[in-house]
Write a protein that holds these residues in place. Structure first.
Motif, PDB file in Angstrom:
ATOM      1  N   VAL A 241     -23.669  -9.702 -21.582  1.00  0.00           N
ATOM      2  CA  VAL A 241     -23.098  -8.426 -21.159  1.00  0.00           C
ATOM      3  C   VAL A 241     -23.951  -8.186 -19.857  1.00  0.00           C
ATOM      4  O   VAL A 241     -23.375  -7.430 -18.999  1.00  0.00           O
ATOM      5  CB  VAL A 241     -23.029  -7.563 -22.357  1.00  0.00           C
ATOM      6  CG1 VAL A 241     -22.585  -5.982 -21.836  1.00  0.00           C
ATOM      7  CG2 VAL A 241     -21.871  -7.964 -23.253  1.00  0.00           C
ATOM      8  N   ALA A 242     -25.278  -7.928 -20.417  1.00  0.00           N
ATOM      9  CA  ALA A 242     -26.252  -7.173 -19.239  1.00  0.00           C
ATOM     10  C   ALA A 242     -27.028  -8.040 -18.438  1.00  0.00           C
ATOM     11  O   ALA A 242     -27.619  -7.451 -17.634  1.00  0.00           O
ATOM     12  CB  ALA A 242     -27.050  -6.303 -20.143  1.00  0.00           C
ATOM     13  N   GLY A 243     -27.146  -9.351 -18.632  1.00  0.00           N
ATOM     14  CA  GLY A 243     -27.991 -10.097 -17.683  1.00  0.00           C
ATOM     15  C   GLY A 243     -29.280 -10.170 -18.510  1.00  0.00           C
ATOM     16  O   GLY A 243     -30.098 -11.111 -17.821  1.00  0.00           O
ATOM     17  N   THR A 244     -29.707  -9.511 -19.570  1.00  0.00           N
ATOM     18  CA  THR A 244     -30.910  -9.235 -20.173  1.00  0.00           C
ATOM     19  C   THR A 244     -30.992  -9.066 -21.492  1.00  0.00           C
ATOM     20  O   THR A 244     -29.943  -8.383 -21.930  1.00  0.00           O
ATOM     21  CB  THR A 244     -31.903  -8.391 -19.167  1.00  0.00           C
ATOM     22  OG1 THR A 244     -33.119  -8.463 -19.946  1.00  0.00           O
ATOM     23  CG2 THR A 244     -31.073  -7.166 -19.240  1.00  0.00           C
ATOM     24  N   ASP A 245     -31.756  -9.510 -22.205  1.00  0.00           N
ATOM     25  CA  ASP A 245     -31.793  -9.247 -23.830  1.00  0.00           C
ATOM     26  C   ASP A 245     -32.922  -7.943 -24.040  1.00  0.00           C
ATOM     27  O   ASP A 245     -33.123  -7.760 -25.196  1.00  0.00           O
ATOM     28  CB  ASP A 245     -32.065 -10.440 -24.561  1.00  0.00           C
ATOM     29  CG  ASP A 245     -33.588 -11.117 -24.593  1.00  0.00           C
ATOM     30  OD1 ASP A 245     -34.443 -10.382 -23.810  1.00  0.00           O
ATOM     31  OD2 ASP A 245     -33.700 -12.085 -24.783  1.00  0.00           O
ATOM     32  N   PHE A 246     -33.583  -7.470 -23.034  1.00  0.00           N
ATOM     33  CA  PHE A 246     -34.400  -6.321 -23.127  1.00  0.00           C
ATOM     34  C   PHE A 246     -35.605  -6.645 -23.885  1.00  0.00           C
ATOM     35  O   PHE A 246     -36.467  -5.783 -24.198  1.00  0.00           O
ATOM     36  CB  PHE A 246     -33.692  -5.164 -23.404  1.00  0.00           C
ATOM     37  CG  PHE A 246     -32.423  -4.743 -22.624  1.00  0.00           C
ATOM     38  CD1 PHE A 246     -32.520  -4.087 -21.558  1.00  0.00           C
ATOM     39  CD2 PHE A 246     -31.152  -5.026 -23.345  1.00  0.00           C
ATOM     40  CE1 PHE A 246     -31.328  -3.678 -20.883  1.00  0.00           C
ATOM     41  CE2 PHE A 246     -30.025  -4.809 -22.332  1.00  0.00           C
ATOM     42  CZ  PHE A 246     -29.973  -4.046 -21.325  1.00  0.00           C
ATOM     43  N   GLY A 247     -35.892  -7.942 -24.219  1.00  0.00           N
ATOM     44  CA  GLY A 247     -37.012  -8.101 -25.126  1.00  0.00           C
ATOM     45  C   GLY A 247     -36.731  -7.454 -26.272  1.00  0.00           C
ATOM     46  O   GLY A 247     -37.955  -7.263 -26.906  1.00  0.00           O
ATOM     47  N   VAL A 248     -35.632  -7.720 -27.029  1.00  0.00           N
ATOM     48  CA  VAL A 248     -35.399  -7.006 -28.324  1.00  0.00           C
ATOM     49  C   VAL A 248     -36.212  -7.762 -29.476  1.00  0.00           C
ATOM     50  O   VAL A 248     -36.006  -8.840 -29.233  1.00  0.00           O
ATOM     51  CB  VAL A 248     -33.946  -6.681 -28.694  1.00  0.00           C
ATOM     52  CG1 VAL A 248     -33.349  -5.712 -27.824  1.00  0.00           C
ATOM     53  CG2 VAL A 248     -33.217  -8.176 -28.420  1.00  0.00           C
ATOM     54  N   HIS A 249     -36.650  -6.882 -30.545  1.00  0.00           N
ATOM     55  CA  HIS A 249     -37.442  -7.744 -31.263  1.00  0.00           C
ATOM     56  C   HIS A 249     -37.475  -6.593 -32.727  1.00  0.00           C
ATOM     57  O   HIS A 249     -37.199  -5.589 -32.622  1.00  0.00           O
ATOM     58  CB  HIS A 249     -38.866  -8.001 -30.866  1.00  0.00           C
ATOM     59  CG  HIS A 249     -39.752  -6.948 -30.643  1.00  0.00           C
ATOM     60  ND1 HIS A 249     -40.645  -6.404 -31.513  1.00  0.00           N
ATOM     61  CD2 HIS A 249     -40.021  -6.478 -29.191  1.00  0.00           C
ATOM     62  CE1 HIS A 249     -41.295  -5.251 -30.791  1.00  0.00           C
ATOM     63  NE2 HIS A 249     -40.753  -5.026 -29.412  1.00  0.00           N
ATOM     64  N   SER A 250     -38.329  -7.234 -33.724  1.00  0.00           N
ATOM     65  CA  SER A 250     -38.524  -6.312 -34.879  1.00  0.00           C
ATOM     66  C   SER A 250     -37.450  -5.447 -35.373  1.00  0.00           C
ATOM     67  O   SER A 250     -37.400  -4.330 -35.558  1.00  0.00           O
ATOM     68  CB  SER A 250     -39.686  -5.402 -34.718  1.00  0.00           C
ATOM     69  OG  SER A 250     -40.686  -6.095 -34.319  1.00  0.00           O
ATOM     70  N   PRO A 251     -36.125  -5.873 -35.722  1.00  0.00           N
ATOM     71  CA  PRO A 251     -35.060  -5.335 -36.025  1.00  0.00           C
ATOM     72  C   PRO A 251     -35.096  -4.339 -37.602  1.00  0.00           C
ATOM     73  O   PRO A 251     -35.820  -5.194 -38.518  1.00  0.00           O
ATOM     74  CB  PRO A 251     -33.916  -6.197 -36.341  1.00  0.00           C
ATOM     75  CG  PRO A 251     -34.576  -7.591 -36.740  1.00  0.00           C
ATOM     76  CD  PRO A 251     -35.958  -7.454 -35.765  1.00  0.00           C
ATOM     77  N   ARG A 252     -34.827  -3.289 -37.580  1.00  0.00           N
ATOM     78  CA  ARG A 252     -34.632  -2.617 -38.819  1.00  0.00           C
ATOM     79  C   ARG A 252     -33.595  -3.135 -39.642  1.00  0.00           C
ATOM     80  O   ARG A 252     -33.809  -3.302 -40.972  1.00  0.00           O
ATOM     81  CB  ARG A 252     -34.538  -1.194 -38.765  1.00  0.00           C
ATOM     82  CG  ARG A 252     -35.816  -0.685 -38.056  1.00  0.00           C
ATOM     83  CD  ARG A 252     -35.588   1.027 -37.816  1.00  0.00           C
ATOM     84  NE  ARG A 252     -36.480   1.647 -37.336  1.00  0.00           N
ATOM     85  CZ  ARG A 252     -36.673   3.081 -36.549  1.00  0.00           C
ATOM     86  NH1 ARG A 252     -35.626   3.735 -36.609  1.00  0.00           N
ATOM     87  NH2 ARG A 252     -37.849   3.537 -36.226  1.00  0.00           N
ATOM     88  N   TRP A 253     -32.386  -3.154 -38.953  1.00  0.00           N
ATOM     89  CA  TRP A 253     -31.379  -3.764 -40.058  1.00  0.00           C
ATOM     90  C   TRP A 253     -30.330  -4.147 -38.815  1.00  0.00           C
ATOM     91  O   TRP A 253     -30.290  -3.674 -37.702  1.00  0.00           O
ATOM     92  CB  TRP A 253     -30.649  -2.617 -40.867  1.00  0.00           C
ATOM     93  CG  TRP A 253     -30.278  -1.382 -40.151  1.00  0.00           C
ATOM     94  CD1 TRP A 253     -31.023  -0.361 -39.905  1.00  0.00           C
ATOM     95  CD2 TRP A 253     -29.012  -1.042 -39.538  1.00  0.00           C
ATOM     96  NE1 TRP A 253     -30.611   0.825 -39.180  1.00  0.00           N
ATOM     97  CE2 TRP A 253     -29.169   0.372 -38.904  1.00  0.00           C
ATOM     98  CE3 TRP A 253     -28.027  -1.613 -39.334  1.00  0.00           C
ATOM     99  CZ2 TRP A 253     -28.108   0.924 -38.016  1.00  0.00           C
ATOM    100  CZ3 TRP A 253     -26.791  -1.011 -38.641  1.00  0.00           C
ATOM    101  CH2 TRP A 253     -27.076   0.439 -37.947  1.00  0.00           C
ATOM    102  N   LEU A 254     -29.570  -5.161 -39.354  1.00  0.00           N
ATOM    103  CA  LEU A 254     -28.595  -5.710 -38.237  1.00  0.00           C
ATOM    104  C   LEU A 254     -27.157  -5.730 -39.107  1.00  0.00           C
ATOM    105  O   LEU A 254     -27.118  -6.104 -40.149  1.00  0.00           O
ATOM    106  CB  LEU A 254     -28.773  -6.928 -37.776  1.00  0.00           C
ATOM    107  CG  LEU A 254     -30.159  -7.373 -37.282  1.00  0.00           C
ATOM    108  CD1 LEU A 254     -30.631  -8.775 -37.097  1.00  0.00           C
ATOM    109  CD2 LEU A 254     -30.436  -6.637 -36.074  1.00  0.00           C
ATOM    110  N   SER A 255     -26.145  -5.447 -38.358  1.00  0.00           N
ATOM    111  CA  SER A 255     -24.562  -5.321 -39.115  1.00  0.00           C
ATOM    112  C   SER A 255     -23.596  -5.709 -38.033  1.00  0.00           C
ATOM    113  O   SER A 255     -23.847  -5.966 -36.881  1.00  0.00           O
ATOM    114  CB  SER A 255     -24.448  -4.019 -39.678  1.00  0.00           C
ATOM    115  OG  SER A 255     -24.326  -3.074 -38.900  1.00  0.00           O
TER     116      SER A 255
END
Length: 475
Positions: A241-255
């Motif tokens: 969608v955005a062309g980048t994953d923004f360096g996401v990490h360390s999720p608190r929760w996913l749904s």
């Protein structure tokens, strides 16, 4: 025997339990989870829900944990200024994470004497003329006079009842979670702003300390939505969608959530009732889901308490379905419309641009805001005064505020004439003789949920409506 078993300890179940306890009903909440969830799927309270917590004396607690915001319309991702003259004393919505909402509602319910049993999974139930037997996963059984399923979209209570749940299955799916990002906040904001020009089901909202609430379209509908997505799923869709994953990490929760839209045909089957997502599911557009369930509970609580106490008129408990089913049907309809507006095809874009122009008219903006915030809900009580069936906003009285008089969850006669009486119903209805410059009516009879049951000045007319809503007079 327990009076009422509430299955599900989310906002709907907790509000219902508290409403029942205001009338000394013995209520037990059975919650499958052993600990409160950290997931914040619901992000706030709309104006009508703010009114309800104010009516029960909880507003200060919620304001201390939330943030007021004013976005008019809030329809299909189209943001406009807050409309003028919205019919409420609370001219705002309240941003508050769902875990905080559940904590505050839980504390209130427990203070009133609610018993909450965690780690109790309901697997089956059966009912007879005297009550309902609930089977738990550990092999034990509980017996109650009534059961209310507040156990969410995958409600076991609803499934065991066997009631139809018609509607449409999910056609699209969205990923939702909280996680950290290494990209700087300014860059994230700029990329998100650009992407949202064409994709409104996308966003990274800063939570502080480098954490973000991330929402992004999934590439397909999962076969089993009960299985949470992975961090790699988020990374892949963010890049798409955005062309980048923004360096996401360390999720608190996913749904994940879909756009399935369904509603049960009956909210009551004998001694078992359904409320919240157990009765209706819809896309979360407009942030209406949690609020709709809480408002279900306020409508049902006093009626079910009256049935337990034995003074409920014959049709009172059935009025829960009659009043709330159309309200939810309207929410389902407006969320269907909003999902169309959130589309990325040229037709959806053109429709969104047209509606945005229309929302610049104050009347349109106020109409859509009233719909989303539920301040325009009016039940059909028959012909009569324009206030009949509507909820009454918090009007200022000579000796204080109206909502300050409603903390006990009783009926209330606001009498500006001083000539009326609730004799015979004083154990169920408070009589307040006071005046308000904001109220153009001699007297109004309010139900415990704040809706106007009668407007007038004649004692015989009042007595008839007292009997309709609060049962027979007592010596």
């Amino acid at each position: 025997m327990i009076d009422v078993i509430v299955v599900g300890g989310g906002p709907t179940g907790l509000v219902l339990a508290a409403e029942l306890r205001l009338h000394d009903v013995r209520v037990v909440v059975l919650e499958r989870l052993t600990e409160p969830t950290r997931q914040s799927r619901g992000q706030g309270l709309h104006a009508r829900s703010v009114e309800l917590v104010d009516q029960r004396g909880l507003l200060d607690r919620f304001l201390a944990n939330g943030r007021k915001f004013q976005v008019g319309g809030f329809f299909g991702g189209i943001q406009k200024p807050w409309p003028e003259r919205l019919d409420t004393a609370h001219q705002y919505s309240l941003a508050i994470p769902q875990p905080d909402t559940e904590r505050l509602l839980g504390e209130h319910a427990v203070e009133l004497g609610t018993e909450i049993r965690r780690g109790c999974e309901v697997v089956d139930l059966s009912q007879d003329e005297e009550g309902v037997t609930v089977a738990l996963a550990d092999g034990t059984h509980l017996r109650s006079r009534y059961v209310v399923g507040c156990d969410g979209a995958r409600s076991v209570v609803r499934k065991r009842l066997g009631v139809d749940f018609p509607g449409e299955p999910a056609k699209t799916e969205t990923l939702l979670g909280e996680m950290a990002a290494t990209e700087d906040e300014e860059t994230i904001a700029a990329v998100v702003a650009e992407a949202r020009k064409t994709q409104l089901r996308f966003g990274l909202h800063p939570l502080g300390d480098g954490m973000y609430r991330v929402i992004v379209p999934a590439d397909e509908v999962a076969e089993d939505r009960a299985v949470p997505p992975t961090l790699d799923d988020f990374r892949r869709q963010l890049r798409s969608v955005a062309g980048t994953d923004f360096g996401v990490h360390s999720p608190r929760w996913l749904s994940r959530f879909g756009d399935a839209t369904r509603q049960v045909e009956r909210y009551r089957v004998g001694r078992v009732l359904l409320a919240g997502d157990a009765a209706h599911v819809h896309p979360p557009t407009g942030g209406q889901g949690l609020n709709l369930g809480v408002q279900d509970a306020f409508n049902l609580g006093w009626k079910l308490a009256a049935a337990v106490a034995g003074w409920a008129p014959e049709e009172l408990l059935d009025s829960y379905h009659a009043e709330r089913h159309p309200v939810a049907a309207r929410v389902l309809a407006n969320t269907r419309a909003q999902m169309t507006l959130l589309g990325t095809d040229p037709g959806a874009t053109a429709l969104r641009e047209l509606l945005s122009e229309l929302m610049d008219f104050e009347e349109v903006n106020r109409y859509l805001t009233g719909m989303i915030t539920a301040v325009d809900v009016r039940y059909d009580f028959g012909e009569g005064h324009e206030l009949l069936g509507a909820r009454l906003r918090d009007v200022q009285l000579k000796r204080g505020r109206l909502y300050e008089l409603m903390h006990g969850g009783r009926g209330l006669l606001l009498d500006q004439t001083g000539q009326l009486s609730v004799e015979g119903w004083a154990d169920r209805v408070d009589h307040v003789v006071d005046v308000s410059e904001e109220l153009d009516a001699a007297a109004v009879l309010l139900r415990p949920d704040g809706h106007v049951a009668w407007v007038g000045a004649d004692q015989p007319g009042l007595a008839g409506e007292l009997g309709r809503w609060f049962g027979s007079a007592r010596p």
